[in-house]
Write an enzyme that holds these catalytic residues in place. Structure first.
Site, PDB file in Angstrom:
ATOM      1  N   GLU A  73      44.987  43.348  26.029  1.00  0.00           N
ATOM      2  CA  GLU A  73      44.719  44.665  25.440  1.00  0.00           C
ATOM      3  C   GLU A  73      45.567  44.863  24.198  1.00  0.00           C
ATOM      4  OE1 GLU A  73      45.837  44.076  28.493  1.00  0.00           O
ATOM      5  OE2 GLU A  73      44.482  44.964  29.987  1.00  0.00           O
TER       6      GLU A  73
ATOM      7  N   ASP B  63      35.247  45.263  38.909  1.00  0.00           N
ATOM      8  CA  ASP B  63      35.838  45.703  40.180  1.00  0.00           C
ATOM      9  C   ASP B  63      36.565  47.054  40.117  1.00  0.00           C
ATOM     10  OD1 ASP B  63      37.756  44.594  38.538  1.00  0.00           O
ATOM     11  OD2 ASP B  63      38.937  43.772  40.172  1.00  0.00           O
TER      12      ASP B  63
HETATM   13  N1  UDP Z   1      36.826  37.564  35.388  1.00  0.00           N
HETATM   14  C1  UDP Z   1      36.080  36.542  34.839  1.00  0.00           C
HETATM   15  N2  UDP Z   1      36.458  35.242  35.101  1.00  0.00           N
HETATM   16  C2  UDP Z   1      37.534  34.922  35.893  1.00  0.00           C
HETATM   17  C3  UDP Z   1      38.283  35.977  36.433  1.00  0.00           C
HETATM   18  C4  UDP Z   1      37.916  37.284  36.166  1.00  0.00           C
HETATM   19  O1  UDP Z   1      35.107  36.792  34.155  1.00  0.00           O
HETATM   20  O2  UDP Z   1      37.803  33.735  36.074  1.00  0.00           O
HETATM   21  C5  UDP Z   1      36.434  38.958  35.133  1.00  0.00           C
HETATM   22  C6  UDP Z   1      36.330  39.808  36.408  1.00  0.00           C
HETATM   23  O3  UDP Z   1      35.031  39.761  36.950  1.00  0.00           O
HETATM   24  C7  UDP Z   1      36.722  41.181  35.904  1.00  0.00           C
HETATM   25  C8  UDP Z   1      37.704  40.888  34.769  1.00  0.00           C
HETATM   26  O4  UDP Z   1      37.449  39.547  34.360  1.00  0.00           O
HETATM   27  O5  UDP Z   1      35.619  41.886  35.402  1.00  0.00           O
HETATM   28  C9  UDP Z   1      39.162  40.995  35.211  1.00  0.00           C
HETATM   29  O6  UDP Z   1      39.387  40.153  36.329  1.00  0.00           O
HETATM   30  P1  UDP Z   1      40.079  40.664  37.679  1.00  0.00           P
HETATM   31  O7  UDP Z   1      39.483  41.939  38.092  1.00  0.00           O
HETATM   32  O8  UDP Z   1      40.053  39.549  38.656  1.00  0.00           O
HETATM   33  O9  UDP Z   1      41.579  40.831  37.169  1.00  0.00           O
HETATM   34  P2  UDP Z   1      42.592  42.034  37.263  1.00  0.00           P
HETATM   35  O10 UDP Z   1      42.775  42.463  35.851  1.00  0.00           O
HETATM   36  O11 UDP Z   1      42.016  43.107  38.115  1.00  0.00           O
HETATM   37  O12 UDP Z   1      43.792  41.420  37.855  1.00  0.00           O
HETATM   38 MN    MN Z   2      40.185  43.859  38.359  1.00  0.00          MN
END
Ligand code: UDP
Ligand code: MN
Length: 302
Positions: A242, A159
């Protein structure tokens, strides 16, 4: 016919000329192939994972999971990656098996890829301490180790938004390269702090015991480090993915290589796609069920 000395000389010259001619023809053929390839791609302005000799490959790891915004996000990401040469896309679905929709999307790009699936354990689903995309990223690491892959590793969530220039810059990563990520919670930006070309700290809204306060989208790793640190993995604790991974690579702040013009430019953004309403076939009025709408809904809900 007798082979006199002048005839012999003539024969040798003739043979040399013929082989020279053949070599030239071969060269012309290679050039022609290269030209038609460039022309073909120039029309679209894309490189479709073009191979350039001598360049390290970038292994882009994308964890992804099914939701209404997935295909929009994955389309945007995949079409960004189509501008990157020497790239191998590792897509790991957070699911028991790979899905047809994601598979078709990856196939359409023409990029070199590996499509895997690794679901999070069911008992971790409700935990608020559990990071997102942990187990699928781990599966990608397992694959990279098994393949003894050489080149650069980059975690690209589905995303985010990426400027293609960051891929060219990360290709030269010796150990770990880092750069700012825009639109991060807290300060609206997360960036390494650089003085005289060296990184001395992090400007990030969330420090809390983190040695490396970077976002997943803000660093790339030379795969050599992954192989010489066989226990390096993505930890499960939310917000420490990370930091935990980088610590396991046994690197120091002084090893970090600042990119994006000494960390003065934003080339990656932590964008988030807002969830829309979920399309539902029951919203299609009875008099329209024999129109395109029925198939449209079915395609969306695949
Ligand atoms: N993701 C996943 N399983 C989950 C939630 C997220 O594989 O249950 C993946 C999601 O598609 C993205 C990454 O992990 O590529 C980070 O998730 P997200 O963007 O929702 O989290 P953020 O770090 O933006 O809050
Ligand atoms: Mn994200």
């Amino acid at each position: 016919m007798r082979l006199t000395a002048p005839r012999l000389v003539l024969l040798v010259v003739l043979l040399m000329e013929t082989s020279y001619l053949l070599m030239t023809l071969k060269k012309m053929q290679i050039l022609e192939e290269e030209c038609s390839y460039l022309q073909e791609n120039a029309e679209f302005g894309i490189s479709k994972g073009e191979k350039r000799r001598g360049e390290p490959t970038i292994y882009v790891v994308t964890p992804t999971y099914k939701r209404m915004t997935q295909i929009a996000d994955m389309t945007r990401l995949s079409q960004t990656l189509m501008h990157v040469s020497n790239m191998h896309w590792i897509v790991v679905e957070d699911a028991e098996t790979t899905s047809e929709v994601v598979h078709e999307l990856i196939e359409r790009t023409g990029l070199p890829y590996t499509h895997l699936a690794a679901a999070k354990p069911p008992d971790t689903k409700e935990s608020k301490w559990m990071g997102r995309g942990v187990f699928n990223r781990r599966e990608a690491l397992r694959w990279l180790r098994e393949e003894k892959a050489e080149g650069i590793l980059y975690f690209a969530d589905d995303d985010n938004s990426y400027d293609v220039r960051i891929f060219e810059q990360m290709r030269a990563t010796q150990k770990v390269s880092v750069w700012p990520v825009g639109m991060i919670l807290g300060l609206g930006i997360s960036s390494p702090i650089v003085r005289n070309g060296k990184i001395e700290a992090f400007h990030d809204g969330f420090q809390w015991g983190r040695k490396f306060s970077v976002d997943m989208a803000g660093f790339a790793v030379n795969l050599r480090l992954l192989h010489i640190n066989p226990d390096a993995t993505i930890p499960t604790r939310v917000s420490y993915l990370e930091d935990g991974f980088l610590k396991k690579l046994r690197i120091d702040l002084k090893d970090l290589e600042p990119l994006a013009d000494g960390c003065t430019q934003v080339l990656v953004w932590h964008t988030k796609t807002r969830s829309p309403a979920t399309p539902d076939l029951k919203h299609v009025e009875a008099q329209y069920v024999d129109t395109n709408l029925y198939q449209l809904y079915r395609n969306m809900l695949r």
